[in-house]
Motif scaffolding. Structure first.
Motif, PDB file in Angstrom:
ATOM      1  N   VAL A 160       0.808  -1.216   0.000  1.00 29.03           N
ATOM      2  CA  VAL A 160       0.000   0.000   0.000  1.00 29.03           C
ATOM      3  C   VAL A 160       0.845   1.270   0.000  1.00 29.03           C
ATOM      4  O   VAL A 160       0.658   2.146  -0.847  1.00 29.03           O
ATOM      5  CB  VAL A 160      -0.978  -0.011   1.196  1.00 29.03           C
ATOM      6  N   LEU A 161       1.796   1.368   0.927  1.00 27.50           N
ATOM      7  CA  LEU A 161       2.531   2.630   1.070  1.00 27.50           C
ATOM      8  C   LEU A 161       3.281   3.075  -0.186  1.00 27.50           C
ATOM      9  O   LEU A 161       3.264   4.264  -0.510  1.00 27.50           O
ATOM     10  CB  LEU A 161       3.467   2.569   2.287  1.00 27.50           C
ATOM     11  N   PRO A 162       3.934   2.154  -0.922  1.00 23.76           N
ATOM     12  CA  PRO A 162       4.581   2.622  -2.155  1.00 23.76           C
ATOM     13  C   PRO A 162       3.602   3.318  -3.092  1.00 23.76           C
ATOM     14  O   PRO A 162       3.952   4.304  -3.746  1.00 23.76           O
ATOM     15  CB  PRO A 162       5.114   1.326  -2.785  1.00 23.76           C
ATOM     16  N   GLN A 163       2.377   2.827  -3.131  1.00 16.31           N
ATOM     17  CA  GLN A 163       1.371   3.462  -3.991  1.00 16.31           C
ATOM     18  C   GLN A 163       0.882   4.775  -3.376  1.00 16.31           C
ATOM     19  O   GLN A 163       0.598   5.742  -4.092  1.00 16.31           O
ATOM     20  CB  GLN A 163       0.181   2.522  -4.198  1.00 16.31           C
ATOM     21  N   VAL A 164       0.783   4.815  -2.038  1.00 14.55           N
ATOM     22  CA  VAL A 164       0.330   6.035  -1.364  1.00 14.55           C
ATOM     23  C   VAL A 164       1.327   7.171  -1.574  1.00 14.55           C
ATOM     24  O   VAL A 164       0.940   8.289  -1.922  1.00 14.55           O
ATOM     25  CB  VAL A 164       0.132   5.772   0.152  1.00 14.55           C
ATOM     26  N   ILE A 165       2.610   6.867  -1.377  1.00  8.98           N
ATOM     27  CA  ILE A 165       3.641   7.908  -1.496  1.00  8.98           C
ATOM     28  C   ILE A 165       3.553   8.571  -2.856  1.00  8.98           C
ATOM     29  O   ILE A 165       3.570   9.794  -2.989  1.00  8.98           O
ATOM     30  CB  ILE A 165       5.033   7.292  -1.273  1.00  8.98           C
ATOM     31  N   LYS A 166       3.429   7.744  -3.873  1.00 17.69           N
ATOM     32  CA  LYS A 166       3.327   8.250  -5.233  1.00 17.69           C
ATOM     33  C   LYS A 166       2.116   9.177  -5.380  1.00 17.69           C
ATOM     34  O   LYS A 166       2.194  10.220  -6.031  1.00 17.69           O
ATOM     35  CB  LYS A 166       3.186   7.061  -6.168  1.00 17.69           C
ATOM     36  N   ASN A 167       1.005   8.796  -4.760  1.00 14.48           N
ATOM     37  CA  ASN A 167      -0.210   9.598  -4.899  1.00 14.48           C
ATOM     38  C   ASN A 167      -0.154  10.915  -4.132  1.00 14.48           C
ATOM     39  O   ASN A 167      -0.713  11.908  -4.568  1.00 14.48           O
ATOM     40  CB  ASN A 167      -1.432   8.803  -4.416  1.00 14.48           C
ATOM     41  N   VAL A 168       0.478  10.909  -2.943  1.00 13.62           N
ATOM     42  CA  VAL A 168       0.374  12.095  -2.089  1.00 13.62           C
ATOM     43  C   VAL A 168       1.578  13.027  -2.191  1.00 13.62           C
ATOM     44  O   VAL A 168       1.529  14.130  -1.667  1.00 13.62           O
ATOM     45  CB  VAL A 168       0.157  11.725  -0.598  1.00 13.62           C
ATOM     46  N   LEU A 169       2.647  12.606  -2.851  1.00 13.17           N
ATOM     47  CA  LEU A 169       3.848  13.430  -2.880  1.00 13.17           C
ATOM     48  C   LEU A 169       3.583  14.854  -3.399  1.00 13.17           C
ATOM     49  O   LEU A 169       4.000  15.827  -2.757  1.00 13.17           O
ATOM     50  CB  LEU A 169       4.944  12.743  -3.710  1.00 13.17           C
ATOM     51  N   PRO A 170       2.860  15.023  -4.509  1.00 14.07           N
ATOM     52  CA  PRO A 170       2.584  16.400  -4.959  1.00 14.07           C
ATOM     53  C   PRO A 170       1.802  17.210  -3.919  1.00 14.07           C
ATOM     54  O   PRO A 170       2.149  18.369  -3.666  1.00 14.07           O
ATOM     55  CB  PRO A 170       1.753  16.185  -6.227  1.00 14.07           C
ATOM     56  N   SER A 171       0.794  16.609  -3.283  1.00 15.69           N
ATOM     57  CA  SER A 171       0.026  17.335  -2.265  1.00 15.69           C
ATOM     58  C   SER A 171       0.911  17.709  -1.085  1.00 15.69           C
ATOM     59  O   SER A 171       0.793  18.801  -0.527  1.00 15.69           O
ATOM     60  CB  SER A 171      -1.130  16.488  -1.745  1.00 15.69           C
ATOM     61  N   LEU A 172       1.795  16.789  -0.702  1.00 18.72           N
ATOM     62  CA  LEU A 172       2.682  17.076   0.436  1.00 18.72           C
ATOM     63  C   LEU A 172       3.612  18.241   0.113  1.00 18.72           C
ATOM     64  O   LEU A 172       3.865  19.095   0.956  1.00 18.72           O
ATOM     65  CB  LEU A 172       3.523  15.844   0.765  1.00 18.72           C
ATOM     66  N   ASN A 174       3.023  20.660  -1.949  1.00 17.77           N
ATOM     67  CA  ASN A 174       2.234  21.891  -1.923  1.00 17.77           C
ATOM     68  C   ASN A 174       1.986  22.360  -0.490  1.00 17.77           C
ATOM     69  O   ASN A 174       1.982  23.555  -0.207  1.00 17.77           O
ATOM     70  CB  ASN A 174       0.911  21.679  -2.652  1.00 17.77           C
ATOM     71  N   GLU A 175       1.796  21.399   0.413  1.00 20.50           N
ATOM     72  CA  GLU A 175       1.658  21.738   1.826  1.00 20.50           C
ATOM     73  C   GLU A 175       2.943  22.398   2.334  1.00 20.50           C
ATOM     74  O   GLU A 175       2.914  23.357   3.107  1.00 20.50           O
ATOM     75  CB  GLU A 175       1.335  20.459   2.617  1.00 20.50           C
ATOM     76  N   PHE A 176       4.071  21.910   1.847  1.00 17.02           N
ATOM     77  CA  PHE A 176       5.370  22.457   2.205  1.00 17.02           C
ATOM     78  C   PHE A 176       5.479  23.923   1.754  1.00 17.02           C
ATOM     79  O   PHE A 176       5.935  24.800   2.498  1.00 17.02           O
ATOM     80  CB  PHE A 176       6.446  21.586   1.540  1.00 17.02           C
ATOM     81  N   ILE A 177       5.005  24.197   0.540  1.00 20.79           N
ATOM     82  CA  ILE A 177       5.046  25.566   0.014  1.00 20.79           C
ATOM     83  C   ILE A 177       4.141  26.482   0.841  1.00 20.79           C
ATOM     84  O   ILE A 177       4.525  27.599   1.212  1.00 20.79           O
ATOM     85  CB  ILE A 177       4.623  25.580  -1.474  1.00 20.79           C
ATOM     86  N   ALA A 178       2.939  25.981   1.160  1.00 23.28           N
ATOM     87  CA  ALA A 178       2.013  26.774   1.966  1.00 23.28           C
ATOM     88  C   ALA A 178       2.627  27.068   3.339  1.00 23.28           C
ATOM     89  O   ALA A 178       2.512  28.176   3.869  1.00 23.28           O
ATOM     90  CB  ALA A 178       0.693  26.027   2.113  1.00 23.28           C
ATOM     91  N   LEU A 179       3.298  26.041   3.875  1.00 24.96           N
ATOM     92  CA  LEU A 179       3.921  26.179   5.190  1.00 24.96           C
ATOM     93  C   LEU A 179       4.976  27.287   5.177  1.00 24.96           C
ATOM     94  O   LEU A 179       5.057  28.106   6.100  1.00 24.96           O
ATOM     95  CB  LEU A 179       4.555  24.837   5.567  1.00 24.96           C
ATOM     96  N   LEU A 180       5.769  27.324   4.114  1.00 28.70           N
ATOM     97  CA  LEU A 180       6.816  28.338   3.992  1.00 28.70           C
ATOM     98  C   LEU A 180       6.220  29.740   4.104  1.00 28.70           C
ATOM     99  O   LEU A 180       6.748  30.603   4.816  1.00 28.70           O
ATOM    100  CB  LEU A 180       7.532  28.172   2.644  1.00 28.70           C
ATOM    101  N   LYS A 181       5.108  29.955   3.442  1.00 29.50           N
ATOM    102  CA  LYS A 181       4.486  31.284   3.495  1.00 29.50           C
ATOM    103  C   LYS A 181       3.819  31.551   4.844  1.00 29.50           C
ATOM    104  O   LYS A 181       3.845  32.667   5.345  1.00 29.50           O
ATOM    105  CB  LYS A 181       3.454  31.414   2.362  1.00 29.50           C
ATOM    106  N   LEU A 226      10.385  26.172  -5.559  1.00 27.41           N
ATOM    107  CA  LEU A 226       9.761  24.951  -5.033  1.00 27.41           C
ATOM    108  C   LEU A 226       8.658  24.451  -5.967  1.00 27.41           C
ATOM    109  O   LEU A 226       8.526  23.248  -6.189  1.00 27.41           O
ATOM    110  CB  LEU A 226       9.191  25.214  -3.634  1.00 27.41           C
ATOM    111  N   THR A 227       7.874  25.384  -6.518  1.00 26.47           N
ATOM    112  CA  THR A 227       6.823  24.990  -7.444  1.00 26.47           C
ATOM    113  C   THR A 227       7.411  24.301  -8.669  1.00 26.47           C
ATOM    114  O   THR A 227       6.885  23.311  -9.158  1.00 26.47           O
ATOM    115  CB  THR A 227       6.016  26.224  -7.898  1.00 26.47           C
ATOM    116  N   TRP A 228       8.539  24.816  -9.116  1.00 26.65           N
ATOM    117  CA  TRP A 228       9.218  24.205 -10.248  1.00 26.65           C
ATOM    118  C   TRP A 228       9.616  22.756  -9.910  1.00 26.65           C
ATOM    119  O   TRP A 228       9.424  21.837 -10.697  1.00 26.65           O
ATOM    120  CB  TRP A 228      10.440  25.045 -10.605  1.00 26.65           C
TER     121      TRP A 228
END
Lengths: 242, 246
Positions: A160-172, A174-181, A226-228
């Protein structure tokens, strides 16, 4: 034109060069990056644990035998729900001030306290991102893993987790970018981050234009790079999407 | 066909939330080497029955004894017993992030402590048997439905199970791909594998089944040899069911 340019030069000199005021910016930038990094690490750690508890509780609702283990898990599940509700239901500035000015009022390690505050807050969001990722994996994947003889954790880890990581990495990310601001509000608790640095200069020179534009440009540059990176990662994940 | 009992099911009941009684006291023996085909209308509990056999569904009451061990006992480590019970699903459930070969070797290497080389050699042998040697490096989304299901069957076989459970293995397939999957299952039956098959393929039941079980309303209504069930059905509901689908 000439006069305008001269004025700009004088402003720059006043705000950044005189009395080494540029140091407010660099120190602030360093603190902002440190706070973001530590908050991210803490947030991911908290998020993984909460997501693990919450999705295990939900996933095993039908198959678990009633008993003490189930009750304990249910208790922690409730705890996690409360955590997410409170941390997502109150402004992060208020949480920051409570941590810095109430709970740890005796400490003056602003960077550490801000990291803690933003990490605790981010954890609640990361938890929901990861939980969403786990729950989005077809239950058939769990069942196939279990039917081969993997136990719950092995199924999670290998299937499960290998598939989860792939799915959530972009969202994570983006959370990182939001956190920075988001960390720009650290100044409310007198933590010397980038925004606070710019504000300090402006307070000394009575000139807001240059320091604030400089601060804004630095945030923009960070967010754009970061967006890049996120875009690159997303494309990479899609290209080996099998 | 030997006569020793591989799986003994006694008084099996399964209640879902909302007072749904999917199984109402099912008792049956499955003997080693036997091919048992379970038929019945949808909602009759046949899939629930099959999924209870390896505890993917936790029975509400009753016992399941597999190779002499009551696996419904909470003290039993079900994961060890599941290694001996292969399962094939309607929707294949291959792992999309792994190649065909990795799908097949992941469990034996992790759970059986087989060397990677030994597991891969065994997997390649099995792939050859189902005519898919050339797809070892492919990912599941590069395969047709029939190929996926054949891979799912050999993935289960890699654990060298003592019984194979099939949950409507051809229901999600395009009609022209049903044959290739049934052929693999027939071959498996000829080699003496114990099989419990939930299916709507009456031709398969008639040709390969040693015993056909008809379920309705969470109970076994009638069971017997394919000849008896299809040529001389006794129960009215079975007659009605066969009348509709044959």
């Amino acid at each position: 034109m000439q006069a305008w340019f001269e004025d700009l030069k004088a402003q720059f000199d006043l705000n950044f060069i005189q009395r080494n005021r540029w140091r407010f910016i660099t120190t602030g930038l360093g603190n902002t990056l440190l706070i973001t990094l530590f908050a991210l690490l803490l947030g991911v750690a908290i998020g993984v644990i909460i997501a693990g508890v919450r999705s295990t509780y939900d996933k095993t609702a039908d198959t678990a035998r009633p008993g003490l283990g189930r009750k304990v898990l249910g208790f922690f599940n409730g705890l996690c729900k409360v955590y997410i509700t409170v941390l997502r239901g109150t402004p992060v500035v208020v949480q920051l001030m409570i941590i810095c000015l109430v709970i740890f009022a005796w400490s003056d390690n602003g960077v550490a306290l801000a990291s803690l505050a933003f990490g605790l807050n981010s954890g609640a969001y990361v938890a929901e991102i990861i939980r969403g990722g786990i729950m989005s994996i077809d239950n058939g994947q769990f069942e196939a893993g279990r039917s081969l003889g993997f136990n719950y954790l092995q199924t999670m880890w290998h299937v499960v987790l290998p598939q989860v990581i792939k799915n959530v990495l972009p969202s994570l990310m983006n959370e990182f970018i939001a956190l920075l601001k988001e960390t720009s509000v650290a100044g409310y608790a007198a933590v010397r981050d980038l925004t606070y640095g710019g504000n300090t200069i402006a307070g000394q020179t009575y000139s807001y234009f240059m320091p604030l534009i400089a601060v804004a440009l630095i945030y923009l540059a960070l967010v754009m790079s970061l967006t890049w990176v996120v875009g690159r990662v997303e494309r990479r994940l899609r290209s080996n999407d099998h | 066909m030997t006569t020793d009992v591989l799986i003994r099911v006694e008084g099996l009941e399964k209640h879902f939330k909302g007072n749904i009684h999917a199984l109402n006291g099912v008792s049956v023996d499955i003997r080693r080497g036997e091919v048992v085909v379970v038929i019945g209308p949808s909602g009759s509990g046949k899939s629930t029955f099959l999924r209870c056999l390896n505890l993917l569904e936790m029975p509400s009451a009753g016992t399941i004894t597999f190779e002499g061990v009551d696996i419904t006992d909470p003290k039993v480590n079900i994961n060890l017993h599941r290694q001996k019970m292969g399962m094939v699903f309607q929707h294949f459930n291959l792992f999309p992030n792994m190649t065909v070969l990795k799908n097949m070797t992941c469990a034996p290497v992790t759970l059986r402590k087989k060397s990677k080389e030994a597991a891969e050699a065994q997997a390649k042998q099995l792939l050859e048997r189902v005519g898919l040697s050339d797809r070892a490096g492919a990912y599941p989304n590069q395969l047709s439905g029939g190929q996926k299901q054949r891979i799912a069957i050999v993935r289960a076989l890699c654990m060298e199970p003592d019984v194979m459970l099939f949950d409507e293995p051809t229901s999600a397939l395009d009609p022209e791909m049903v044959g290739e999957v049934l052929d693999v299952m027939k071959q498996l039956a000829r080699e003496g594998m114990t099989m419990v098959v939930v299916t709507h393929e009456m031709g398969f039941a008639r040709e390969v089944g040693d015993r056909v079980i008809f379920m309705d309303g969470g109970r076994i209504i009638e069971q017997g040899t394919p000849e008896k069930m299809f040529e001389h059905p006794e129960n009215a509901r079975l007659k009605e069911f066969l009348g509709k689908i044959l």
